[in-house]
Scaffold this motif. Structure first.
Motif, PDB file in Angstrom:
ATOM      1  N   GLY A  31       7.058   5.208  -8.350  1.00 45.81           N
ATOM      2  CA  GLY A  31       7.747   3.957  -8.638  1.00 45.81           C
ATOM      3  C   GLY A  31       7.508   2.966  -7.518  1.00 45.81           C
ATOM      4  N   PHE A  32       7.844   1.711  -7.753  1.00 46.62           N
ATOM      5  CA  PHE A  32       7.592   0.685  -6.741  1.00 46.62           C
ATOM      6  C   PHE A  32       8.463   0.883  -5.505  1.00 46.62           C
ATOM      7  N   GLU A  33       9.758   1.034  -5.706  1.00 49.00           N
ATOM      8  CA  GLU A  33      10.693   1.086  -4.578  1.00 49.00           C
ATOM      9  C   GLU A  33      10.438   2.294  -3.694  1.00 49.00           C
ATOM     10  N   ALA A  34      10.192   3.449  -4.296  1.00 49.62           N
ATOM     11  CA  ALA A  34      10.058   4.682  -3.514  1.00 49.62           C
ATOM     12  C   ALA A  34       8.692   4.833  -2.859  1.00 49.62           C
ATOM     13  N   ALA A  35       7.714   4.082  -3.310  1.00 51.37           N
ATOM     14  CA  ALA A  35       6.370   4.168  -2.722  1.00 51.37           C
ATOM     15  C   ALA A  35       6.351   3.401  -1.397  1.00 51.37           C
ATOM     16  N   SER A  36       6.129   4.122  -0.311  1.00 52.44           N
ATOM     17  CA  SER A  36       6.102   3.472   0.995  1.00 52.44           C
ATOM     18  C   SER A  36       4.704   2.949   1.302  1.00 52.44           C
ATOM     19  N   ILE A  37       4.649   2.002   2.214  1.00 55.66           N
ATOM     20  CA  ILE A  37       3.357   1.485   2.660  1.00 55.66           C
ATOM     21  C   ILE A  37       2.513   2.620   3.233  1.00 55.66           C
ATOM     22  N   GLN A  38       3.141   3.514   3.990  1.00 58.20           N
ATOM     23  CA  GLN A  38       2.391   4.621   4.587  1.00 58.20           C
ATOM     24  C   GLN A  38       1.793   5.524   3.514  1.00 58.20           C
ATOM     25  N   GLU A  39       2.559   5.809   2.472  1.00 60.52           N
ATOM     26  CA  GLU A  39       2.038   6.627   1.377  1.00 60.52           C
ATOM     27  C   GLU A  39       0.871   5.929   0.689  1.00 60.52           C
ATOM     28  N   LEU A  40       0.973   4.633   0.531  1.00 60.99           N
ATOM     29  CA  LEU A  40      -0.097   3.879  -0.116  1.00 60.99           C
ATOM     30  C   LEU A  40      -1.371   3.895   0.708  1.00 60.99           C
ATOM     31  N   ILE A  41      -1.260   3.617   2.005  1.00 65.87           N
ATOM     32  CA  ILE A  41      -2.482   3.569   2.816  1.00 65.87           C
ATOM     33  C   ILE A  41      -3.084   4.975   2.985  1.00 65.87           C
ATOM     34  N   ASP A  42      -2.224   5.991   3.016  1.00 66.28           N
ATOM     35  CA  ASP A  42      -2.747   7.364   3.093  1.00 66.28           C
ATOM     36  C   ASP A  42      -3.524   7.706   1.824  1.00 66.28           C
ATOM     37  N   ALA A  43      -2.975   7.343   0.671  1.00 68.00           N
ATOM     38  CA  ALA A  43      -3.630   7.647  -0.603  1.00 68.00           C
ATOM     39  C   ALA A  43      -4.889   6.812  -0.796  1.00 68.00           C
ATOM     40  N   MET A  44      -4.836   5.550  -0.382  1.00 72.01           N
ATOM     41  CA  MET A  44      -5.957   4.648  -0.580  1.00 72.01           C
ATOM     42  C   MET A  44      -7.073   4.879   0.441  1.00 72.01           C
ATOM     43  N   GLY A  45      -6.739   5.548   1.559  1.00 72.47           N
ATOM     44  CA  GLY A  45      -7.748   5.829   2.576  1.00 72.47           C
ATOM     45  C   GLY A  45      -8.152   4.617   3.378  1.00 72.47           C
ATOM     46  N   ILE A  46      -7.260   3.633   3.487  1.00 70.72           N
ATOM     47  CA  ILE A  46      -7.537   2.442   4.281  1.00 70.72           C
ATOM     48  C   ILE A  46      -6.413   2.268   5.294  1.00 70.72           C
ATOM     49  N   ASN A  47      -6.642   1.433   6.305  1.00 76.39           N
ATOM     50  CA  ASN A  47      -5.587   1.230   7.292  1.00 76.39           C
ATOM     51  C   ASN A  47      -4.665   0.097   6.861  1.00 76.39           C
ATOM     52  N   ARG A 119      11.962  -2.272 -12.887  1.00 79.45           N
ATOM     53  CA  ARG A 119      11.957  -3.584 -12.238  1.00 79.45           C
ATOM     54  C   ARG A 119      12.120  -4.805 -13.138  1.00 79.45           C
ATOM     55  N   ALA A 120      11.882  -4.669 -14.426  1.00 80.42           N
ATOM     56  CA  ALA A 120      11.794  -5.863 -15.272  1.00 80.42           C
ATOM     57  C   ALA A 120      13.072  -6.694 -15.302  1.00 80.42           C
ATOM     58  N   LEU A 121      14.220  -6.058 -15.173  1.00 76.38           N
ATOM     59  CA  LEU A 121      15.481  -6.803 -15.248  1.00 76.38           C
ATOM     60  C   LEU A 121      15.715  -7.686 -14.028  1.00 76.38           C
ATOM     61  N   ARG A 122      15.041  -7.362 -12.910  1.00 74.88           N
ATOM     62  CA  ARG A 122      15.285  -8.155 -11.698  1.00 74.88           C
ATOM     63  C   ARG A 122      14.013  -8.740 -11.082  1.00 74.88           C
ATOM     64  N   ASP A 123      12.894  -8.543 -11.747  1.00 72.08           N
ATOM     65  CA  ASP A 123      11.622  -9.041 -11.218  1.00 72.08           C
ATOM     66  C   ASP A 123      10.911  -9.810 -12.327  1.00 72.08           C
ATOM     67  N   GLU A 124      10.859 -11.126 -12.179  1.00 68.81           N
ATOM     68  CA  GLU A 124      10.284 -11.971 -13.229  1.00 68.81           C
ATOM     69  C   GLU A 124       8.795 -11.693 -13.435  1.00 68.81           C
ATOM     70  N   ASP A 125       8.066 -11.427 -12.360  1.00 69.87           N
ATOM     71  CA  ASP A 125       6.631 -11.157 -12.487  1.00 69.87           C
ATOM     72  C   ASP A 125       6.391  -9.870 -13.275  1.00 69.87           C
ATOM     73  N   CYS A 126       7.176  -8.852 -12.983  1.00 69.03           N
ATOM     74  CA  CYS A 126       7.044  -7.586 -13.704  1.00 69.03           C
ATOM     75  C   CYS A 126       7.466  -7.769 -15.159  1.00 69.03           C
ATOM     76  N   ALA A 127       8.543  -8.508 -15.385  1.00 62.11           N
ATOM     77  CA  ALA A 127       9.023  -8.749 -16.750  1.00 62.11           C
ATOM     78  C   ALA A 127       7.974  -9.490 -17.568  1.00 62.11           C
ATOM     79  N   ALA A 128       7.295 -10.458 -16.952  1.00 60.51           N
ATOM     80  CA  ALA A 128       6.263 -11.219 -17.655  1.00 60.51           C
ATOM     81  C   ALA A 128       5.098 -10.319 -18.048  1.00 60.51           C
ATOM     82  N   ARG A 129       4.738  -9.417 -17.166  1.00 59.55           N
ATOM     83  CA  ARG A 129       3.642  -8.497 -17.480  1.00 59.55           C
ATOM     84  C   ARG A 129       4.045  -7.497 -18.562  1.00 59.55           C
TER      85      ARG A 129
END
Length: 199
Positions: A31-47, A119-129
């Motif tokens: 999910g968006f909220e639980a995904a940390s920046i560190q988890e993302l960069i570790d998975a993506m293999g970039i700094n 997220r759609a109820l509180r995030d307009e960009d996500c709701a639009a998508r």
């Protein structure tokens, strides 16, 4: 069906599409909220600097991932509908594919549906998508139904626009139901009743 990322192996060089695939896997599982920046960069293999320089902040990365995911699932839907003798058969295959994924305990679900719930109820960009995804799938189902009706596979008096909306809503409902129960028969029963109305 929603795209399956379990077949991905770890990448060895910086490739935008490839690292977005890994970011997609993280966002789908966590999910968006639980995904940390560190988890993302570790998975993506970039700094961290590369993530911000290339993709912006976490929110911007997430929206790019969501757009790309939507395009990939839409392409998969088109392939499914066009790879069967009739569009009705294609719709049946699509429904049962969603059932199979929903009953697979290892599958994290559909990123678009997960994000809509989160997220759609509180995030307009996500709701639009989310709204765009629904309209896009509805239109695809509608075009398939028009073709099926021309071939005599659907009664001439059926309201195809309403039927397309019913299919789009039921597919989303199936994916939500899969989060509550992974029982194959339960999900198949829902799909079977929906498919019985496509005639």
């Amino acid at each position: 069906m929603c795209y399956d990322y379990y077949s991905l192996g770890r990448h060895r060089q910086f490739d935008r599409d490839e690292v977005l695939d890994f970011a997609t896997k993280v966002f789908t599982e966590k999910g968006f909220e639980a995904a940390s920046i560190q988890e993302l960069i570790d998975a993506m293999g970039i700094n961290r600097a590369s993530l911000y320089d290339t993709f912006g902040d976490k929110e911007t990365l997430f929206l790019e991932v969501l757009d790309r995911y939507d395009n990939m699932v839409y392409a998969e839907l088109e392939v499914c509908l066009n790879s069967h003798e009739s569009k009705v058969d294609g719709l049946r295959a699509w429904f049962y594919g969603v059932v199979q994924q929903g009953s697979n305990p290892r599958h994290p679900g559909c990123l678009m549906v997960n994000s809509t719930i989160e997220r759609a109820l509180r995030d307009e960009d996500c709701a639009a998508r989310s709204a765009k995804n629904f309209r896009r799938s509805e239109e695809t189902y509608y075009c398939a139904l028009v073709e099926a009706q021309k071939l005599g596979q659907i009664a001439p008096d059926r309201d195809l626009r309403a039927l397309a909306r019913f299919i789009a809503g039921t597919i989303r409902g199936l994916r939500v139901a899969a989060k509550a129960t992974g029982d194959y028969q339960t999900l198949k029963d829902i799909a079977d009743i929906a498919l019985s109305n496509i005639r």
